[in-house]
Each structure stands twice: as C-alpha cells, then as structure tokens.
Write a protein that holds these residues in place. Structure first.
Motif, PDB file in Angstrom:
ATOM      1  N   LYS A  23      12.577   5.415   4.515  1.00  0.00           N
ATOM      2  CA  LYS A  23      11.823   4.631   3.918  1.00  0.00           C
ATOM      3  C   LYS A  23      10.893   5.454   2.883  1.00  0.00           C
ATOM      4  CE  LYS A  23      13.654   1.288   6.035  1.00  0.00           C
ATOM      5  NZ  LYS A  23      14.294   0.380   5.570  1.00  0.00           N
ATOM      6  N   ILE A  24      10.720   6.659   2.824  1.00  0.00           N
ATOM      7  CA  ILE A  24       9.606   7.324   1.910  1.00  0.00           C
ATOM      8  C   ILE A  24      10.484   7.251   0.361  1.00  0.00           C
ATOM      9  CG2 ILE A  24       8.534   9.434   1.058  1.00  0.00           C
ATOM     10  CD1 ILE A  24       7.345   8.387   3.580  1.00  0.00           C
ATOM     11  N   LYS A  25       9.984   6.433  -0.603  1.00  0.00           N
ATOM     12  CA  LYS A  25      10.600   6.252  -1.697  1.00  0.00           C
ATOM     13  C   LYS A  25       9.913   7.271  -2.917  1.00  0.00           C
ATOM     14  CE  LYS A  25      11.397   1.397  -0.822  1.00  0.00           C
ATOM     15  NZ  LYS A  25      10.936   0.159  -1.591  1.00  0.00           N
ATOM     16  N   ALA A  26       8.702   7.947  -2.421  1.00  0.00           N
ATOM     17  CA  ALA A  26       8.209   8.873  -3.516  1.00  0.00           C
ATOM     18  C   ALA A  26       9.172  10.079  -4.128  1.00  0.00           C
ATOM     19  CB  ALA A  26       7.005   9.346  -2.854  1.00  0.00           C
ATOM     20  N   LYS A  27       9.347  10.199  -5.139  1.00  0.00           N
ATOM     21  CA  LYS A  27      10.260  11.433  -5.737  1.00  0.00           C
ATOM     22  C   LYS A  27       9.877  12.588  -5.265  1.00  0.00           C
ATOM     23  CE  LYS A  27      11.335   8.710  -9.770  1.00  0.00           C
ATOM     24  NZ  LYS A  27      11.050   8.534 -11.313  1.00  0.00           N
ATOM     25  N   ASP A  28       8.352  12.886  -5.034  1.00  0.00           N
ATOM     26  CA  ASP A  28       7.835  14.018  -4.371  1.00  0.00           C
ATOM     27  C   ASP A  28       6.377  13.349  -4.067  1.00  0.00           C
ATOM     28  OD1 ASP A  28       5.432  14.924  -6.520  1.00  0.00           O
ATOM     29  OD2 ASP A  28       7.396  14.854  -7.746  1.00  0.00           O
ATOM     30  N   TYR A  29       5.814  14.304  -3.092  1.00  0.00           N
ATOM     31  CA  TYR A  29       4.505  13.882  -2.659  1.00  0.00           C
ATOM     32  C   TYR A  29       3.546  14.960  -2.642  1.00  0.00           C
ATOM     33  CZ  TYR A  29       7.154  14.509   2.064  1.00  0.00           C
ATOM     34  OH  TYR A  29       7.819  14.884   3.010  1.00  0.00           O
ATOM     35  N   ASP A  30       3.378  15.810  -3.627  1.00  0.00           N
ATOM     36  CA  ASP A  30       2.506  16.785  -3.843  1.00  0.00           C
ATOM     37  C   ASP A  30       1.198  16.187  -3.704  1.00  0.00           C
ATOM     38  OD1 ASP A  30       4.371  18.990  -3.608  1.00  0.00           O
ATOM     39  OD2 ASP A  30       4.083  19.652  -5.685  1.00  0.00           O
ATOM     40  N   ASN A  31       1.042  15.252  -4.426  1.00  0.00           N
ATOM     41  CA  ASN A  31      -0.320  14.558  -4.607  1.00  0.00           C
ATOM     42  C   ASN A  31      -0.630  13.305  -3.797  1.00  0.00           C
ATOM     43  OD1 ASN A  31      -1.198  16.612  -6.482  1.00  0.00           O
ATOM     44  ND2 ASN A  31      -0.197  15.366  -8.200  1.00  0.00           N
ATOM     45  N   ALA A  32       0.358  12.997  -2.916  1.00  0.00           N
ATOM     46  CA  ALA A  32       0.335  11.710  -2.303  1.00  0.00           C
ATOM     47  C   ALA A  32       0.324  11.937  -0.621  1.00  0.00           C
ATOM     48  CB  ALA A  32       1.518  10.636  -2.586  1.00  0.00           C
ATOM     49  N   PHE A  33       0.172  11.064  -0.011  1.00  0.00           N
ATOM     50  CA  PHE A  33       0.322  11.067   1.552  1.00  0.00           C
ATOM     51  C   PHE A  33      -0.779  12.195   2.300  1.00  0.00           C
ATOM     52  CE2 PHE A  33       4.495   9.484   0.234  1.00  0.00           C
ATOM     53  CZ  PHE A  33       4.661   8.564   1.032  1.00  0.00           C
TER      54      PHE A  33
ATOM     55  N   SER B 287       2.613   6.737  -6.006  1.00  0.00           N
ATOM     56  CA  SER B 287       3.744   7.345  -5.717  1.00  0.00           C
ATOM     57  C   SER B 287       4.720   6.555  -5.253  1.00  0.00           C
ATOM     58  CB  SER B 287       3.499   8.623  -4.844  1.00  0.00           C
ATOM     59  OG  SER B 287       2.631   9.602  -5.704  1.00  0.00           O
ATOM     60  N   ALA B 288       4.996   5.290  -5.859  1.00  0.00           N
ATOM     61  CA  ALA B 288       5.967   4.258  -5.252  1.00  0.00           C
ATOM     62  C   ALA B 288       5.359   3.343  -3.836  1.00  0.00           C
ATOM     63  CB  ALA B 288       7.178   4.773  -5.157  1.00  0.00           C
ATOM     64  N   HIS B 289       4.293   3.757  -3.590  1.00  0.00           N
ATOM     65  CA  HIS B 289       3.781   3.270  -2.299  1.00  0.00           C
ATOM     66  C   HIS B 289       2.555   2.642  -2.166  1.00  0.00           C
ATOM     67  CE1 HIS B 289       7.083   4.679   0.324  1.00  0.00           C
ATOM     68  NE2 HIS B 289       7.179   5.634  -0.252  1.00  0.00           N
ATOM     69  N   MET B 290       2.073   1.898  -1.256  1.00  0.00           N
ATOM     70  CA  MET B 290       0.846   1.172  -1.237  1.00  0.00           C
ATOM     71  C   MET B 290      -0.129   2.180  -0.349  1.00  0.00           C
ATOM     72  SD  MET B 290       0.949  -1.276  -3.183  1.00  0.00           S
ATOM     73  CE  MET B 290      -0.640  -1.903  -3.104  1.00  0.00           C
ATOM     74  N   TYR B 291      -1.174   2.568  -0.681  1.00  0.00           N
ATOM     75  CA  TYR B 291      -2.161   3.393   0.013  1.00  0.00           C
ATOM     76  C   TYR B 291      -3.501   2.609   0.645  1.00  0.00           C
ATOM     77  CZ  TYR B 291      -5.613   4.075  -3.456  1.00  0.00           C
ATOM     78  OH  TYR B 291      -6.471   3.949  -4.386  1.00  0.00           O
TER      79      TYR B 291
END
Length: 716
Positions: A37-47, A244-248
């Motif tokens: 379910k993780i859609k972010a291409k990368d999450y260096d700056n997210a999560f 990053s393709a998600h809601m926070y």
C-alpha cells in the motif's frame, strides 16, 4: 535497513530504519501493515517519525506552502538509539534521532496502556551542540499514509470528523470528505504536491474556543479509524494534507507560525512538548469507547468521579449571578428536599451591584450577606449539603483595588502594557506572589466557610501570551499554563477530596491537561434546554460522562414535559441542577426529585460505562437526539424528541447489546405517556412519544426474550 514491527493492545505499528539511517513511521493502524500500500516512489523526505524546525536552515524544494513536512533539520535526522521497556501502565518505546550538523537530539516517547488501543506521545528536544539553536516547531505525532489501506481513491473513502466548539454551541461535530476540506485528489496516478493543508488551530488560553483539541479520521472502505487528542490547555495545532502520494496527519502544541512560540536552546538545554494521545479502532463509537477508557486511566484518582455527586448551582434560570442571603435560604431548602448533595453559590457573592470589573480580592459582600456568608454556608451544611462558591482566580478586574497596588509582573504584558480582555487583567502564575495570592484565597474559603466545591470560572481570552520573562510571547503563555497546572496539582495535594469544577464561559477549556486534574467540567452556558440536548448527547466525545456537567434548569413557568426534558439532558452525565425550585409547582418539583432519585440508582454504572450513539452524533437541527451508555450487562438510553413531524422512531441497538439484553424498561419519568416495544431478537427499540419537545430515559437489560413492554402505535 531494519524493520520494527509492534503489535500492542490492538495497535499495529511499523517503523523502519532505512539504509540512510533515517527513522520512518510506515504504519499506525487497527489492521496489520501491508507494504504494497506504500505508493511513494521514494520516501527520503516523507514518513518521518518526527518533524522539527530550527531557525536558519533551508528546506528542500519538495515542500510547498507552510505545511509541516520536510522540516529542517527534520528531514535529515538520523536514527541514534531506542529503548523498549515496561512500566506500571504498559509498554514504553523510546526512539532517539540526531541531527549531525547541530548535534540536536530528539526523543519520541511512546506510552502504551495495557488493554486500551490508545498510546500517548511526548517529544523531547535536547541541544548537545556547541551553538544555541532556536526551536520553532516540533511534532507530537507525525504519520504519513493515513489513507493507504483499501483500493478506492482516497476522495471516495476518507472521512474527517472535526469537533467545532463555540460558546453555547459546544461539541458541534461536522464530517468532511477530503474534497470538502480542499484536499481533493486532482491526480490519481502521480504524486501530488499541493500547498493546501486543512488546519485546525487554537492560539491563546481558551483552548477550545473554536475546536476541541481532537479529531477523528475514518477509512469507510476498510472500516478502520484513527482518533487523537492534544492534551494542552493553551495553543495547539493539527493539520492534514498530502505528501509523496499519501495523506499525512501532523499534531503539535504551540509553534511559531500559528502560536507566536519559539524557544532558544542553549548547550545542554531540553524542551519537552505537551502530550498527544492517538488511538485506533473500527468505527466512531468504538473509538470514543477506547478514548473514554484512556481518559479514565490518565485522570487524577478522586472520590468525585466515583460518587458522581449532585450539585445545585444557583445561577442558570435562577439567581443569574445576583445572590443574597434572603434568596439563598429557600433555595437551599428546596435543593436539599430534591436530593442535591452540594450547593454552590455562584457569581456575585463578593461584591454589591455590578461586580464584573472589580473581581480579584474575593472578600464577601456584607450588602448581600448582612450576617456574613458563613451563616449561609453553615446553613447549607445543616441541611446535609456541602457548600461551594464561584471563583475566577486567574483574573483581576481593571477596577479591583488590589490590581492597582501590585507590580506589573503579576500580569500578562505585551508592548510594555498590561494585557486585558473584557475588563479583566490576566494573572501570571509563574509569579510566586500570584501563586501565594491564589493559595490564600483557596485556603481562606476552605478554612473560614467550610467550602468543599469551587466553580472555577474563566471568562477572558488573553491572546498570544506575555513578554515578561520570556523570549517569545507564546513561550510566556506556555510557561504560565504549565505553572497554573502545577498550582492546581498542589491544591489537590492539600485537599484531595476538594471538587474544583473546570468552567470557562461554559466549555471553552475542555481539554485533558485540565481534565486530568479536574473531576468535573462545565459543558456550556446554553440557556435553551431544547438545544442543550445536542451538547449533552455529544459531550462524551469531549470528556468522560462522569466529568460532563450538564445544566438542568426547570423553567419557572413550564409543564411537566419541559421538566422531564431538562432532567433527561443530564441524567446519563453529571447533574448540575438549577432553576428556581422554590417557585415551580409541586408536581414539577416531584419530577425533579424523581429524576435525582433515579440518577442515584444508576450513577454507579455511569462511571464505568462507555458512550454510543445509535442515531449518530447530534446536530442542533436534529428532530431526534439520542445518547446511550453501554455497561457490562445493560444499556441506558436517553431519547429526545424535538420538532419532529413523526411521533415514533425505531432505534437499532444490535451493535451494542451483544445479544444479552432481552428487556426494555422506561426508568424516567414514571408518568409514562410513552409507548414502546423492544424486540430482543433484533435488538430494536420502537418508541412513540406523542408530544414535541419531550424526552425519556430507558434501561435495556437482561430479561425474558421478546418481552412486550407496551403496545406501540407509530403516527406518521
């Protein structure tokens, strides 16, 4: 890369230490983590588990607007250490990250509570570097991917419930889709980087003047929910947006952007945030049940929340802040005859005439009490009641003689001038002389008058804070608020059975910094009993039922259905009895006493029950309103009919009975005039209430299956 999977008390939590030593919170929910379910291409700056802003650092281009994402040095914090241990409450996790450039360390402490699907987050920032750093923002809880479960687009499945709050319109929950918040998903396949966030903020000392410091997010496709409360009696902020393709979801206490707060940390300095509680469940009612259990766990242990004493207060639809000894004696008699247990003399006891702008010395008025107020409080005790008085200890009126004779540092100051609002000055509880003044007042009331109850009111909003002994006005406010809580703690240490009602023009400070300490909270100054039903029904969302004080004030000119409606407003919560009981008819007095007697029979259940809403939360325009309390083996159900064209309604209780409730009883009022039938196989209660603006209280419990309580005819 290392994964840390936690499952505790129904909470699934997944963290990751990446190959770059970043610490990520990938999942916090009621169902297990699904990496697909993780859609972010990368999450260096997210999560990021933590977001933190220090002055003077650049943020990468990914950040748009003033959202609290990609903070600096938040985006570059590195994993440093962790602890995993238990205390008396449950499991504790501590995660430590470090910024290599500044040598600033951030510790996130996560306290679990055995058997409850709620955790408490507190963040600590420590400067171990050689240079001082200025802290502008730090998150309490920061979670990306709140919408990720399920297959539907987020715009079709996500709901956000927000508790709007206002004077005489407290607990006004509204439900929004993401597009209604301006967060619609304009791109379904690529990552969206909007500058829009849905922001919910309080700035100032009235913590709930616009919203309760809490919220609820539901994924209607999966049936999962996330809920939270920020436990602070001042400035706070939360927001929801995209990254990053998600809601926070980001929760915080005071910050510079919204709250005029910042804090300089010299080498070795630490700053600890206010707490936030976050929980998960399946649906709104179950979420509020978990939150109720958590609130009881963190609350100061006290006798009042065990006994649920009945308080008579002489204000609402009664003396209206104009007490005299002559007026009080017959009211005391009437309150005692009705079955009340405390009698509170409300505003005005300290001053003749118009008193608003001269409060602050808290000396009795001999014009109002010619033989002294002690004679009245002694009379209250002689009738078997415990006396109480109204107080507003945090302020002094601009015409209070004492205010003119003390130094400016007793008060909030901005731009070199005393801050005042509504003709009152705000006292600063960081000042030891202010604390001594407040202690003298409390001790004198207890010693000289035998007072066992204080209605502690607070009727001003001093704004962003104070510049005295603080580098930012917001930090002056935060220090004062923490000092006030410490003062309260010391009062309860001296007088552990003392009841101090938290009142702020009704419900302007319904928060669990205050309600960890106070056993009872004024919910509203609403003076229309018909509208109060909505506030009463919704109030267990904001606080525990046994802390939720609801006015019941029979009108001088009214009928018995009006009395019953008034009484049912309060009977599943905490009764704040008022109304001029001396002047109402004997029949209506009897209905008040009957209600209080009934309450004494059921209040032992209220203190452990959890709330439910079989009709959903109430809107002020709803023709029907309902509140239920679920106990171990029974339900209590309050039902109000307002301006409905139909006299009948069917209530589906199947989610709440667990198949164990076979009988329904009308427990108030005794005169009936209400047909009802309970189908125990379907757990459905059908009720016919022939009059508009009427109310009834039911108990649904074990009994013979399919018992027909009364014949029912439903008019349409």
């Amino acid at each position: 890369m290392e994964r840390i999977n936690v499952f505790e008390n129904g909470i699934y939590m997944t963290l990751e230490i990446t190959d770059k030593d970043q610490l990520k919170l990938l999942h916090f929910g009621a169902e297990p983590f699904d990496e697909s379910k993780i859609k972010a291409k990368d999450y260096d700056n997210a999560f990021n588990l933590t977001e933190i802003s220090l002055s003077g650092f650049d943020r990468p281009y990914e950040r748009h607007g003033i959202k609290y994402i990609v903070t600096a040095p938040g985006y570059r914090m590195k994993y440093h250490d962790r602890k995993d241990y238990r205390n008396d409450l449950g499991r504790v996790l501590e995660f430590v990250t470090r910024d290599e450039e500044t040598d600033v360390f951030v510790t996130v402490k996560i306290q679990f509570y055995d058997g409850i699907s709620v955790v408490r987050f507190v963040t600590e920032v420590e400067n171990r570097g050689a240079e001082e750093q200025t802290l502008e923002y730090v998150s309490l809880f920061n979670y990306t991917g709140v919408e990720k479960e399920g297959l539907l687009p987020r715009d079709e499945k996500m709901l956000v419930k927000v508790p709007h709050n206002s004077w005489q319109r407290e607990m006004d929950w509204q439900t929004y889709t993401l597009p209604q918040l301006g967060l619609g998903q304009s791109q379904k396949t690529s990552e969206q980087r909007s500058s829009k966030a849905a922001n919910f903020t309080n700035t100032g000392n009235w913590s709930t003047k616009e919203y309760l410091p809490m919220g609820y997010i539901e994924n209607t496709e999966t049936g999962t929910s996330l809920f939270f409360q920020i436990e602070h009696n001042g400035s706070w902020h939360w927001e929801i947006s995209d990254q990053s393709a998600h809601m926070y979801l980001a929760l915080s206490g005071p910050n510079e952007q919204q709250s005029h707060w910042f804090k300089t940390l010299k080498t070795g300095d630490r700053f600890t945030t206010v707490p936030a509680a976050v929980g998960v469940s399946h649906g709104f009612d179950s979420s509020m049940a978990e939150l109720t259990r958590y609130r009881r766990m963190i609350r100061r242990k006290n006798k009042d929340n065990e006994s649920l004493a009945i308080i008579f207060n002489d204000y609402m639809n009664c003396l209206w802040g104009n007490p005299t000894a002559e007026k009080e004696y017959p009211l005391i008699d009437a309150a005692a005859e009705a079955g009340c247990e405390y009698f509170c003399i409300d505003a005005g006891w300290y001053s003749a005439g118009i008193w608003w702008d001269n409060v602050g010395e808290w000396q009795e008025s001999r014009e109002r009490f010619p033989e002294g107020m002690k004679k009245v409080t002694d009379y209250i005790r002689s009738k078997g009641l415990i006396p109480g008085v109204w107080l507003e200890i945090e302020v002094m009126g601009i015409n209070c003689p004492k205010a003119k004779n003390v130094p400016d540092d007793w008060f909030f100051m901005r731009h070199g001038k005393k801050v005042y609002d509504r003709s009152r000055y705000q006292l600063d509880f960081r000042n030891p002389e202010v604390v001594a003044h407040a202690d003298e007042v409390i001790d004198r009331l207890v010693r000289d008058y035998g007072v066992g109850y204080i209605k502690m009111d607070y009727n001003i909003e001093p704004g962003i804070g104070t510049e005295i002994n603080a580098e930012s006005v917001g930090d002056g406010l935060l220090q004062h608020e923490r000092a006030y809580l410490s003062w309260l703690d010391r009062v309860f240490e001296r007088y552990p059975d003392f009841i101090i009602e938290n009142c702020s023009s009704g419900g302007m400070r319904i928060d669990y910094a205050m309600l960890q300490r106070h056993s009872i909270q004024s919910t509203s100054d609403q003076d229309d009993y018909r509208m109060y039903a909505t506030i009463a029904a919704n109030s267990p969302t904001g606080l525990c039922p046994e802390q939720s004080a609801i006015w019941s004030y029979p009108l001088t000119e009214g009928d018995r259905e009006e009395v019953v409606f008034n009484m049912v407003n309060a009977m599943l919560l905490r009764i704040h009895q008022s109304g001029h009981l001396v002047y109402i008819s004997d029949e209506r007095k009897a209905l008040v006493k009957e209600a209080l007697d009934c309450y004494k029979d059921i209040r032992g259940d209220i203190r452990t029950a959890v709330p439910f809403w079989c009709l959903g939360l109430s809107e002020f325009s709803d023709p029907w309103v309902s509140l239920g309390l679920k106990c171990e083996n029974k339900l209590y159900l309050a039902l109000w009919r307002r301006n409905s064209e139909k006299s009948g309604i069917v209530l589906d209780l199947a989610k709440y009975t667990d198949g164990r409730c076979g009988e329904a009883k009308l427990i108030y009022p005794s005169f009936g005039e209400c047909e009802f039938e309970y189908n125990s196989e379907l757990s459905r209660l059908t009720v016919n209430m022939p009059r508009e603006y009427s109310a009834r209280l039911f108990e649904i419990g074990p009994g013979r299956s399919g018992r027909r309580s009364e014949n029912v005819s439903i008019s349409t």
